[in-house]
Design an enzyme around this catalytic site. Structure first.
Site, PDB file in Angstrom:
ATOM      1  N   GLU A 173      -4.889   8.008  -2.875  1.00 40.57           N
ATOM      2  CA  GLU A 173      -4.811   6.783  -2.258  1.00 40.57           C
ATOM      3  C   GLU A 173      -5.372   5.844  -3.295  1.00 40.57           C
ATOM      4  OE1 GLU A 173      -5.290   4.692   1.214  1.00 40.57           O
ATOM      5  OE2 GLU A 173      -4.616   6.619   0.734  1.00 40.57           O
ATOM      6  N   HIS A 182       0.989  -1.163   0.553  1.00 41.00           N
ATOM      7  CA  HIS A 182      -0.077   0.290  -0.147  1.00 41.00           C
ATOM      8  C   HIS A 182       0.588   1.247   0.063  1.00 41.00           C
ATOM      9  CE1 HIS A 182      -3.257   2.162   0.859  1.00 41.00           C
ATOM     10  NE2 HIS A 182      -2.204   3.060   1.781  1.00 41.00           N
ATOM     11  N   GLU A 183       1.898   1.346   0.581  1.00 37.04           N
ATOM     12  CA  GLU A 183       2.427   2.708   0.594  1.00 37.04           C
ATOM     13  C   GLU A 183       3.417   2.526   0.189  1.00 37.04           C
ATOM     14  OE1 GLU A 183       1.633   4.693   3.171  1.00 37.04           O
ATOM     15  OE2 GLU A 183       0.609   3.543   4.225  1.00 37.04           O
ATOM     16  N   HIS A 213       1.973   4.622  -3.315  1.00 31.23           N
ATOM     17  CA  HIS A 213       1.723   5.961  -2.433  1.00 31.23           C
ATOM     18  C   HIS A 213       3.095   6.486  -2.992  1.00 31.23           C
ATOM     19  CE1 HIS A 213      -2.295   6.483  -0.139  1.00 31.23           C
ATOM     20  NE2 HIS A 213      -1.536   5.978   0.463  1.00 31.23           N
TER      21      HIS A 213
HETATM   22 ZN    ZN Z   1      -2.720   5.319   1.593  1.00 30.72          ZN
END
Ligand code: ZN
Length: 509
Positions: free
Chosen positions: A293, A263-264, A267
């Protein structure tokens, strides 16, 4: 006039660089800072915040913008430069229309409210936090007033995180999403298939780090301008030139760390893909929380929870953890990766129920801002909605209304971005699979370069040219809609939990 634009860029970049120093100190504070060094760090951060504010609110920026906004000024600029002027004006007004006393008051309240929240949460005592939340709501209304949004304070809060978005649009999207989501949730709840969370135990942390570094590097994260470390709460910070991600490890929850890191990484990939030449100007900055997101969730969910991804990575996963995985079949591993179970806690939620957690928060925020709901009545309203949407009633406020940090910092209008990001991720996923039909075969070989290149071109390279809605329209030709998300969730989860399993006894995807 011809010198005005380069001078504007110079001043914007200067303010940006100062901001990145604060960011780095903030990262260090959460990763490495010795416990008794916090006082000096607070002074360092306060001084930098002051310098950063001075640089961002420099009257010279205002003069240059006014010059460049004249018909002659605009005529001298190419379309990209006009985007810079438009967005720099938005930022400059935000920074300069708030009196320093107001900014200081909000910072003081946020600090006090954070500690009050942490304390109240530990004791499950909402009444102790309520006065701080009320003050934050009052400040949010005053802030909207100062910026010229006095009649639409919640829309102002939303617009800060997601330019161009507002409560009425979000309500329409969420209503449609809810109508499609609840039947799917009921279908899965009725399924005899259940993931077994106790299956994955005893994964040595050092090898977990090895695996997640291999995975995230394969996805395309550039470790020559970024790194990953350990912190209490995972995050991703810094500009594309120097990304700092964090994760946390638990030997008995290896998937949490892995998916949190992916997830990171999503980003981080977005920030690394923003045009480096334009760093510090709106052309090199992200387009808001929902877009951000969408990137983290697309990698985490659409890519890394899929069969093809695991076709490639499962052998390596097993080679690194032969003991813990000895009795775990591939199907059971895949089911654990795609476990669906309602939970009271948002951050522990699967990707289906997660959306319901956001619908709950959005509904309550909206009613708080409209005055329909009083702060004192918030816990009861929370519990009622939790029962309605998740089928679960919190036993106490700690696992209910006090679970999230956001409101203690006055971050209203932030929650919807998570769900909008989910919608956008699914819509982009639809489009990229049309553009590159063999994407799954790529993933099966551990090759993610064509997906990343597509995202670089269509999303990352755009900087702040488009807001989230315009970007979706530009890339997919359609308005932002919950339907692609619903279709994606059905496609992934019905074969695992739905009727196909019951009929044939085999899991098909
Ligand atoms: Zn996030």
């Amino acid at each position: 006039m011809s010198d005005s634009y380069p001078e504007l860029i110079r001043l914007l970049k200067r303010a940006h660089v100062l901001g990145t120093v604060s960011g780095l100190l903030g990262w260090d504070e959460q990763v490495f800072l010795p416990p008794d060094s916090t006082d000096l760090r607070a002074e360092q951060l306060a001084l930098l915040a002051e310098l950063d504010h001075e640089a961002s609110a420099d009257p010279a920026i205002g003069r240059l913008l006014t010059e460049l906004e004249t018909p002659a000024g605009l005529a001298s600029l190419d379309p990209a430069a006009r985007v810079v002027v438009r967005e720099a004006r938005r930022d400059y007004d935000r920074v300069t229309r708030l009196p320093p006393a107001f900014v200081a008051e909000k910072a003081r309240l946020s600090s006090a409210a954070y500690h009050a929240w942490a304390d109240a949460r530990a004791k499950s005592d909402f009444a102790a936090f309520a006065p701080f939340l009320q003050q934050h709501l009052d400040l949010a209304r005053r802030e909207a007033e100062l910026l010229g949004w006095g009649d639409r304070p919640y829309d102002y809060a939303i617009d800060q995180h997601d330019p161009g978005m507002d409560a009425a649009r979000i309500a329409a999207l969420f209503t449609e999403l809810k109508a499609g989501l609840l039947p799917l949730v009921r279908e899965i709840a009725a399924s005899p298939v259940r993931a077994n969370p106790a299956l994955l135990r005893g994964f040595p942390v050092a090898d977990q780090l090895v695996f997640l570094r291999e995975v995230t590097a394969a996805l395309g994260f550039d470790y020559r301008r970024g790194r990953i470390d350990v912190s209490l709460h995972p995050f991703c910070s810094g500009p594309g030139a120097d990304i700092r991600m964090t994760t946390r490890f638990d030997p008995d929850s290896p998937l949490d760390s892995l998916f949190g890191s992916i997830h990171e990484t999503g980003h981080g990939l977005y920030e690394q893909g923003l045009p480096l030449d334009h760093q510090g100007t709106p052309l090199g900055e992200n387009a808001g929380m929902a877009v951000h997101e969408s990137q983290s969730r697309l990698w985490e969910n659409q890519v890394a929870r899929g069969r093809a991804f695991w076709r490639h990575f499962e052998p390596r996963f097993r080679a690194l953890f032969p003991g813990p995985l000895a009795g775990v079949s591939s199907d059971d591993l895949y089911l654990a990766i795609n476990a669906v179970e309602p939970t009271l806690i948002r951050v522990e939620s699967d990707e289906i129920h997660y959306n319901l957690h956001i619908l709950l928060r959005f509904d309550l925020e909206r009613r708080l801002f409209s005055g329909e709901l009083a702060v004192a009545d918030l816990p009861a309203a929370w519990n009622a909605l939790s029962k309605e949407l998740l089928g679960l009633t919190p036993a106490n406020n700690r696992e209910g209304v006090l679970q999230d940090v956001h409101w203690s910092g006055g971050a209203f209008g932030y929650f919807p971005s998570y769900c909008l990001g989910n919608m956008m991720a699914a819509q982009l996923w639809d489009r990229v699979r049309q553009n590159i039909p063999a994407l799954q075969e790529d993933f099966g070989r551990g090759d993610f370069s064509r997906l990343l290149a597509w995202l670089r071109t269509h999303i990352h390279a755009q900087g702040r040219r488009f807001d989230a809605r315009a970007l979706v329209r530009e890339v997919t030709g359609n308005e932002l809609s919950p339907q692609p998300l619903l279709a994606y969730l059905r496609e992934r989860y019905q074969p695992l939990y739905g009727s196909i399993v019951k009929e044939s006894g085999a899991r098909i995807q």
